[in-house]
Design an enzyme around this catalytic site. Sequence first.
Site, PDB file in Angstrom:
ATOM      1  N   TRP A 181       0.814  -1.210   0.000  1.00 57.71           N
ATOM      2  CA  TRP A 181       0.000   0.000   0.000  1.00 57.71           C
ATOM      3  C   TRP A 181       0.849   1.262   0.000  1.00 57.71           C
ATOM      4  CZ3 TRP A 181       1.887   2.213   4.280  1.00 57.71           C
ATOM      5  CH2 TRP A 181       2.327   1.374   5.328  1.00 57.71           C
ATOM      6  N   LYS A 205      -4.446  -8.717  -6.799  1.00 62.35           N
ATOM      7  CA  LYS A 205      -5.046  -8.502  -5.478  1.00 62.35           C
ATOM      8  C   LYS A 205      -4.396  -7.259  -4.883  1.00 62.35           C
ATOM      9  CE  LYS A 205      -4.964  -8.766  -1.469  1.00 62.35           C
ATOM     10  NZ  LYS A 205      -5.206  -7.648  -0.460  1.00 62.35           N
ATOM     11  N   PRO A 206      -5.041  -6.084  -5.031  1.00 66.01           N
ATOM     12  CA  PRO A 206      -4.436  -4.842  -4.557  1.00 66.01           C
ATOM     13  C   PRO A 206      -4.371  -4.798  -3.033  1.00 66.01           C
ATOM     14  CG  PRO A 206      -6.312  -4.445  -6.033  1.00 66.01           C
ATOM     15  CD  PRO A 206      -6.351  -5.880  -5.639  1.00 66.01           C
ATOM     16  N   THR A 260       8.358  -9.203   5.390  1.00 63.59           N
ATOM     17  CA  THR A 260       9.086 -10.469   5.375  1.00 63.59           C
ATOM     18  C   THR A 260       8.257 -11.583   6.010  1.00 63.59           C
ATOM     19  OG1 THR A 260      11.253  -9.412   5.340  1.00 63.59           O
ATOM     20  CG2 THR A 260      11.151 -11.640   6.236  1.00 63.59           C
ATOM     21  N   ALA A 261       7.557 -11.268   7.093  1.00 65.35           N
ATOM     22  CA  ALA A 261       6.744 -12.296   7.755  1.00 65.35           C
ATOM     23  C   ALA A 261       5.675 -12.834   6.813  1.00 65.35           C
ATOM     24  CB  ALA A 261       6.105 -11.725   9.017  1.00 65.35           C
ATOM     25  N   GLU A 280       9.460  -9.600  -2.950  1.00 67.85           N
ATOM     26  CA  GLU A 280      10.163  -8.363  -2.623  1.00 67.85           C
ATOM     27  C   GLU A 280       9.691  -7.962  -1.245  1.00 67.85           C
ATOM     28  OE1 GLU A 280      10.965  -4.948  -1.619  1.00 67.85           O
ATOM     29  OE2 GLU A 280       9.498  -4.248  -3.087  1.00 67.85           O
ATOM     30  N   GLY A 282      10.890  -6.976   3.190  1.00 67.74           N
ATOM     31  CA  GLY A 282      11.243  -5.847   4.027  1.00 67.74           C
ATOM     32  C   GLY A 282      12.706  -5.455   3.969  1.00 67.74           C
ATOM     33  N   CYS A 314      10.247   0.226   1.694  1.00 71.18           N
ATOM     34  CA  CYS A 314      11.067  -0.934   2.043  1.00 71.18           C
ATOM     35  C   CYS A 314      12.550  -0.611   1.967  1.00 71.18           C
ATOM     36  CB  CYS A 314      10.723  -2.117   1.140  1.00 71.18           C
ATOM     37  SG  CYS A 314      10.810  -1.745  -0.616  1.00 71.18           S
ATOM     38  N   GLU A 411      11.883  -3.528  11.386  1.00 71.42           N
ATOM     39  CA  GLU A 411      11.416  -2.594  10.368  1.00 71.42           C
ATOM     40  C   GLU A 411      10.216  -1.824  10.916  1.00 71.42           C
ATOM     41  OE1 GLU A 411      10.694  -2.602   5.585  1.00 71.42           O
ATOM     42  OE2 GLU A 411       9.810  -4.253   6.727  1.00 71.42           O
TER      43      GLU A 411
END
Length: 508
Positions: A181, A205-206, A260-261, A280, A282, A314, A411
């Site tokens: 987002w 899927k936005p 990343t999670a 792609e 964190g 990121c 992060e």
Amino acid sequence: MTEHVTTPASAIGRVPPIAEAARRDIPAFVRPGDRLMTIGGRRVPAVSGLTLANVDPATEEPLASIPRGGAEDIDRAVRAAQQAFTDASWAGIDPDERGRILFQIAAVIDEHADELAAIESHNMGMPLMMTRHMMAGVAQIYRHYAGWPTKLYGHTVPTVGNRLGYTRKEPLGVVGLIWGWNGPMPQLALKLAPALAAGNTTVLKPPEWASLTTLRLAELLESTDLPAGVVNVVTGTGAEAGEALIRHPGVAKIGFTGSTATGKHVHEVASADLKRLTLELGGKSPIVICADADLDAAAHGAAIGFLAGSGQACTAGTRLFVQDSIREEFIDRLVKVMDTFTVGDPFDPATRMGPLAARQHFERVTSYFEIAAQDGATIRAGGKRYGDRGFFVAPTLLTDVTPDMRVAKEEIFGPVGALMSFTDLDDAIVKANQTEYGLAASVWTKDLSTAHRLAAEIDAGTVWVNTHHEMTSGPMPFHGFKQSGIGGEGGFEAMDAYTRTKAVLIAL
């Protein structure tokens, strides 16, 4: 006349002024009402009839609602994409024609750039000057990949005299795309443009918090010659629509941008049926400022590195490593630059930092101020909410940070920089690499040898020298190392990520 307020980094301030004059021409697409998804060339609601609310993060006023799609909607979209792929209306056409349609997409984005930029700013809070700049880059990404359909060459392979061996580059089939987002249109373009150039069909899927530009783009694509079903859009939550997409057996590949999670979960689920993946993820990027650097340029670059987009990037340079001998001088210059980052309404031309994208994220980011204090860090600037309406946070600099603190390891994804120091280049390399992430880094020095050494030894997919956040519109690859991802985007490598290679051997 709209009042312009420069917000000191240490201030909590009053309510950020809303640029009423600039907001008079609100795009109709963001106004309250129910928007529709696109499946098989038709605009449709979710099968359930459910919707998700959107709010303007600057004003907390309601925006248009989006459909809350689920597994049944994803299945309909995948089937539409499969049909578009197998009937050869896209993968089977002349590559020149595919390139021509990608140029059409770029032209449509150029034509509606101001509208799309305004929708993006309303939906996720980024300053309008930034979203307008992004839209120009988005169109350029589609133009860049419009040249690729005619250049997907195979090659002949040396064989014995009565055999002919060669390879073919082929599309994968249906590709599922999920992205973040914090810059929806550029992130989508870096996935969708190469996927289409290769001849794939797609299900998008936005991001739940910022879907409106994608829904509007899907409508605009109806004015191009793109066949129905090649681009399908299903909005909804990650747990419902996103999960259904990564699990769907009809999807050949997932391109994902996010944390990343979540990326690890996507990897685990998608591996069950060996889907191809580009992840792609964190970052906790280091900015290394050497004693010989141009300190004014480095201070401006570092501020941009962790404050641009309100730190919601990121690649944000949130770990600042400053050589011991210049530490205090650099901090003074950096805080002065931070004071010029005006916090306010995204539609005010003076604004350099808008709000965070959503209340949930705002609460997470601001929780780190107490965490930093408890761990012994000093809040040198900012560290507070700005105003009492909207999700605004003051530009924040933490000093007396050690590498073991949570603010140095996790992060945060907000306008928060953690400043530490180093003695020599060996120390800088060790500290820069003391992270599970490896997405990006920047180095600030006038010495060419220092620049090349640090660029080689910092473990990150992108290393900038005397700049930060500088991305190309397609030509340069963008890869994450370690916990920052698998595969990459941009460059000719992206075409490999969205194609497969078939070997053919013929007995003559």
